[in-house]
Motif scaffolding. Structure first.
Motif, short mmCIF file in Angstrom:
data_model
loop_
_atom_site.label_atom_id
_atom_site.label_comp_id
_atom_site.label_asym_id
_atom_site.label_seq_id
_atom_site.Cartn_x
_atom_site.Cartn_y
_atom_site.Cartn_z
N MET A 1 28.32 11.34 3.39
CA MET A 1 27.28 11.84 4.29
C MET A 1 27.39 11.17 5.65
SD MET A 1 25.65 14.04 2.42
CE MET A 1 24.06 14.32 3.19
N VAL A 2 28.63 11.07 6.16
CA VAL A 2 28.87 10.33 7.39
C VAL A 2 28.25 11.02 8.61
CG1 VAL A 2 30.96 9.20 6.58
CG2 VAL A 2 31.12 11.48 7.61
N ASN A 3 27.90 12.27 8.48
CA ASN A 3 27.28 12.95 9.62
C ASN A 3 25.77 12.79 9.64
OD1 ASN A 3 27.06 14.64 7.32
ND2 ASN A 3 26.62 16.40 8.64
N HIS A 4 25.24 11.88 8.83
CA HIS A 4 23.81 11.60 8.80
C HIS A 4 23.56 10.11 9.05
CE1 HIS A 4 23.61 15.52 6.86
NE2 HIS A 4 22.29 15.48 6.94
N THR A 5 22.41 9.80 9.59
CA THR A 5 21.91 8.43 9.60
C THR A 5 20.85 8.31 8.51
OG1 THR A 5 20.19 8.95 11.22
CG2 THR A 5 22.31 8.12 12.06
N ALA A 6 20.66 7.11 8.03
CA ALA A 6 19.65 6.85 6.99
C ALA A 6 18.80 5.66 7.41
CB ALA A 6 20.32 6.57 5.65
N THR A 7 17.51 5.79 7.29
CA THR A 7 16.60 4.68 7.59
C THR A 7 15.55 4.58 6.50
OG1 THR A 7 15.08 6.07 8.88
CG2 THR A 7 16.87 4.97 10.08
N ILE A 8 14.98 3.39 6.41
CA ILE A 8 13.87 3.16 5.47
C ILE A 8 12.84 2.28 6.16
CG2 ILE A 8 15.03 1.17 4.42
CD1 ILE A 8 13.66 1.98 1.77
N GLU A 9 11.59 2.60 5.93
CA GLU A 9 10.49 1.76 6.38
C GLU A 9 9.41 1.78 5.31
OE1 GLU A 9 7.87 3.30 9.55
OE2 GLU A 9 9.17 5.09 9.57
N TYR A 10 8.47 0.87 5.42
CA TYR A 10 7.41 0.74 4.41
C TYR A 10 6.07 1.03 5.08
CZ TYR A 10 11.07 -1.29 1.58
OH TYR A 10 12.24 -1.48 0.88
N ARG A 11 5.46 2.14 4.69
CA ARG A 11 4.24 2.62 5.30
C ARG A 11 3.02 2.15 4.49
NH1 ARG A 11 3.83 3.61 9.87
NH2 ARG A 11 2.30 5.27 9.60
N PRO A 12 1.92 1.84 5.16
CA PRO A 12 0.72 1.43 4.43
C PRO A 12 0.20 2.53 3.52
CG PRO A 12 0.23 1.79 6.76
CD PRO A 12 1.72 1.84 6.62
N LEU A 13 -0.45 2.12 2.44
CA LEU A 13 -0.99 3.08 1.47
C LEU A 13 -2.25 3.75 1.98
CD1 LEU A 13 -0.56 0.93 -1.76
CD2 LEU A 13 0.87 2.86 -1.04
N GLY A 14 -3.07 3.01 2.70
CA GLY A 14 -4.35 3.54 3.19
C GLY A 14 -5.47 2.57 2.92
N VAL A 15 -6.11 2.69 1.76
CA VAL A 15 -7.21 1.81 1.38
C VAL A 15 -6.88 1.15 0.05
CG1 VAL A 15 -9.67 1.61 0.84
CG2 VAL A 15 -8.91 3.25 2.57
N VAL A 16 -6.94 -0.15 0.02
CA VAL A 16 -6.64 -0.92 -1.20
C VAL A 16 -7.94 -1.54 -1.71
CG1 VAL A 16 -5.42 -2.93 -2.13
CG2 VAL A 16 -4.28 -1.41 -0.50
N GLY A 17 -8.22 -1.33 -2.99
CA GLY A 17 -9.34 -1.98 -3.65
C GLY A 17 -8.90 -3.28 -4.29
N VAL A 18 -9.63 -4.35 -4.04
CA VAL A 18 -9.28 -5.67 -4.58
C VAL A 18 -10.41 -6.16 -5.47
CG1 VAL A 18 -8.71 -8.07 -4.05
CG2 VAL A 18 -7.83 -6.22 -2.59
N LEU A 19 -10.09 -6.42 -6.72
CA LEU A 19 -11.04 -6.97 -7.69
C LEU A 19 -10.69 -8.44 -7.88
CD1 LEU A 19 -10.97 -4.07 -10.33
CD2 LEU A 19 -12.63 -4.42 -8.49
N GLY A 20 -11.54 -9.33 -7.36
CA GLY A 20 -11.20 -10.74 -7.32
C GLY A 20 -11.77 -11.56 -8.45
N PRO A 21 -11.20 -12.74 -8.71
CA PRO A 21 -11.67 -13.64 -9.76
C PRO A 21 -12.62 -14.69 -9.19
CG PRO A 21 -9.60 -14.46 -8.97
CD PRO A 21 -9.94 -13.26 -8.11
N TRP A 22 -13.19 -15.50 -10.08
CA TRP A 22 -14.13 -16.54 -9.67
C TRP A 22 -13.52 -17.93 -9.62
CZ3 TRP A 22 -14.01 -20.01 -13.55
CH2 TRP A 22 -13.70 -19.53 -14.84
N ASN A 23 -12.39 -18.15 -10.29
CA ASN A 23 -11.88 -19.52 -10.40
C ASN A 23 -11.29 -20.04 -9.08
OD1 ASN A 23 -9.82 -17.60 -10.84
ND2 ASN A 23 -8.55 -19.09 -11.90
N TYR A 24 -10.64 -19.16 -8.34
CA TYR A 24 -10.17 -19.48 -6.98
C TYR A 24 -10.63 -18.33 -6.09
CZ TYR A 24 -7.36 -23.18 -9.02
OH TYR A 24 -6.95 -24.31 -9.69
N PRO A 25 -11.90 -18.32 -5.69
CA PRO A 25 -12.48 -17.13 -5.07
C PRO A 25 -12.01 -16.87 -3.64
CG PRO A 25 -14.07 -18.93 -5.08
CD PRO A 25 -12.90 -19.40 -5.87
N VAL A 26 -11.29 -17.82 -3.05
CA VAL A 26 -10.68 -17.59 -1.74
C VAL A 26 -9.18 -17.36 -1.90
CG1 VAL A 26 -10.20 -18.57 0.54
CG2 VAL A 26 -12.41 -18.97 -0.54
#
Length: 511
Positions: free
Chosen positions: A130-155
């Motif tokens: 496929m020498v007549n093509h270029t190829a690229t990759i990037e990492y796009r954000p998902l949007g909204v992430v839900g985080v369920l946190g613990p109490w033992n190390y709450p920060v």
């Protein structure tokens, strides 16, 4: 005990909802009162985050880095304030709370600095055909992430997801543990404070990092609220419930569950260092550490000397409720019964109490307990304890130590003490992280991915892997110039045969 903790706002989506109190586990005093968000209110917070997500993503890596740096500077200037709040809600000593905050400051710096290199667009190899093509990759954000946190190390623990997801360009909705919601409120409020300073008049900036509070029902509502991924830290049993709920909408999950981490001591180990690591790894934070030391396998030839050193150190450690105590109370009262049951099972089945014993459990504290020669099928060996106890069992050689360490259904972290073969032994362990001649050091290194296998979960936070965990890879091919196109019905009949011959010529020689 009077708290200076900030009170949650009474306006917004949570106004008028039921409330619950967070308590200081040392004396039961109320730290703060928080709303119990309903499913409808959770959806509203997620919708607000969704509206802010595009703006946050469009800031780009440099724009996000500058705002995360401003948050980092705020944390530096108010470390003692946050540490005091962590101490109130968990009962842990102030210095332990300060360590959490300092580690987060380091992770904030690393994630902001390295996000562009880890996630930005880069060239990929198109391949000889496929020498007549270029190829690229990037990492796009998902949007909204839900985080369920613990109490033992709450920060430290939830910020391992929050910081990296923010740096990757996502908005966040955070549901902290019902035992430490005031810490969560503080984090959300201070981030909003930073954005009010950097982006005055930008109303949606305050919704980039949102908060919902409550118990398990609130967490389930967040899983069902249309987030693009859920990051969970907690028990394996709860992780299965989270996964089942997320499966209803094919919402991807990252789960970091419990552990039964082993420390292995070879015949040539520095026994003083190994004993110090075993005691600190087992007893710090009252043993309420997912990567804490819960099992030790020591080679027979040095077992007695090692066990004596562990016993001498553990016997001097005492819990307490003062800010400068060695460690604090058991934060979750129901854990006291689990700790007692494991001690009873170990002793009733022939194990020895080298330090402490049944009498060590006196709510809300547990004194250090060192058990030896405990059967491998005892629950003290097989099940997570989450208390200041450790089992020390002797083995004939390091091969047996590896075999026993790997027999656990968990696979989070581990430690190896050996002068000559440390790395060789470490790479044989079935787990996600290993410290050689140290304990839990990997957690303090932002560049290293953190996560486990088996009942300890899957997915990674921290490092480049942690940044990419909260993105979707976008692969793009682009034709550079016109030539014979295989991807069309208009191609000449000889093209496929020619490609087949070419592939044979190229790849028959290549290795």
């Amino acid at each position: 005990m009077t708290s200076t903790a900030p009170k949650p706002a009474s306006t917004g989506p949570a106004a008028g909802s039921d409330t619950f109190d967070s308590l200081d586990p040392r004396d039961g005093s109320v730290v703060a009162t928080h709303p119990r968000h309903t499913p409808a209110q959770v959806k509203a917070v997620v919708a607000q985050a969704r509206a802010a997500a595009d703006w946050w993503a469009d800031l780009g890596f440099d724009g996000r880095r500058s705002r995360l740096a401003a948050w980092r500077r705020l944390l530096i200037s108010r470390t003692d304030e946050l540490a005091a709040l962590v101490s109130h809600e968990t009962g842990k000593p102030l210095d332990d709370a300060r360590i959490e905050v300092v580690l987060v400051i380091d992770h904030l710096h690393w994630a902001g600095k390295h996000a562009k290199a880890a996630l930005g667009r880069r060239r990929a190899e198109a391949g000889a055909l496929m020498v007549n093509h270029t190829a690229t990759i990037e990492y796009r954000p998902l949007g909204v992430v839900g985080v369920l946190g613990p109490w033992n190390y709450p920060v430290f623990t939830p910020m391992g997801s929050i910081v990296y997801a923010l740096a990757a360009g996502n908005a966040i909705v955070f549901k902290p543990s019902e035992l430490t919601p005031t810490v969560g409120r503080w984090l959300v409020d201070t981030f909003a404070e930073v954005l009010r300073g950097t982006d005055p008049g930008r109303d949606d900036a305050g919704h980039v990092f949102g908060l919902v509070t409550g118990e398990g029902e609130t967490g389930a509502a967040l899983c069902r609220a249309g987030v693009d991924k859920v990051a969970f830290t907690g028990s394996t049993a709860t992780a299965k419930k989270v996964m089942a709920t997320c499966a209803e909408s094919l919402t991807p999950v990252l789960v970091e569950c419990g552990g039964k981490d082993a420390l292995l001591v070879d015949h040539d180990a520095d026994l003083d260092d190994a004993a110090a690591a075993a005691v600190w790894g087992a007893m710090s934070n009252a043993g309420q550490t997912c990567v804490g030391v819960e099992r030790v396998y020591v080679v027979e030839s040095v077992a007695e000397v090692f066990l004596d050193k562990v016993a001498q150190r553990a016997a001097t450690v005492r819990p307490g409720g003062e800010p400068r105590s060695i460690y604090g109370p058991i934060t979750m009262p129901s854990q006291l019964g689990i700790i007692s049951d494991q001690i009873d099972d170990a002793l009733s089945r022939g194990g020895r109490a080298v330090v402490g014993g049944r009498e060590s459990v006196h709510a809300p504290y547990v004194d250090p307990v060192v058990l030896a020669d405990v059967p491998e099928d005892s629950i003290a060996v097989t099940d997570e304890t989450f208390g200041p106890t450790v089992v020390v069992n002797r083995v004939r050689d390091i091969d047996e130590a590896v075999e026993r360490a790997n027999a656990s259904r968990y696979g989070l972290g581990g430690s190896v003490f050996a002068k000559k073969r440390g790395y060789e032994i470490a790479r044989r362990l079935r787990c996600g992280m290993v410290s050689v001649n140290g304990v839990i050091a990997f957690a303090a290194m932002p560049s290293l991915p953190f996560g486990g296998v088996g009942d300890s979960g899957f997915g990674r936070i921290h490092g480049r892997d942690g940044l990419r965990e909260f993105t979707r890879p976008l692969a793009v091919s682009e034709r550079r110039f016109k030539s014979i196109n295989v991807m069309t019905f208009d191609r000449p009949g000889w093209v496929v045969k020619a490609m087949t011959v070419l592939a044979g010529l190229i790849y028959r020689r290549n290795r």
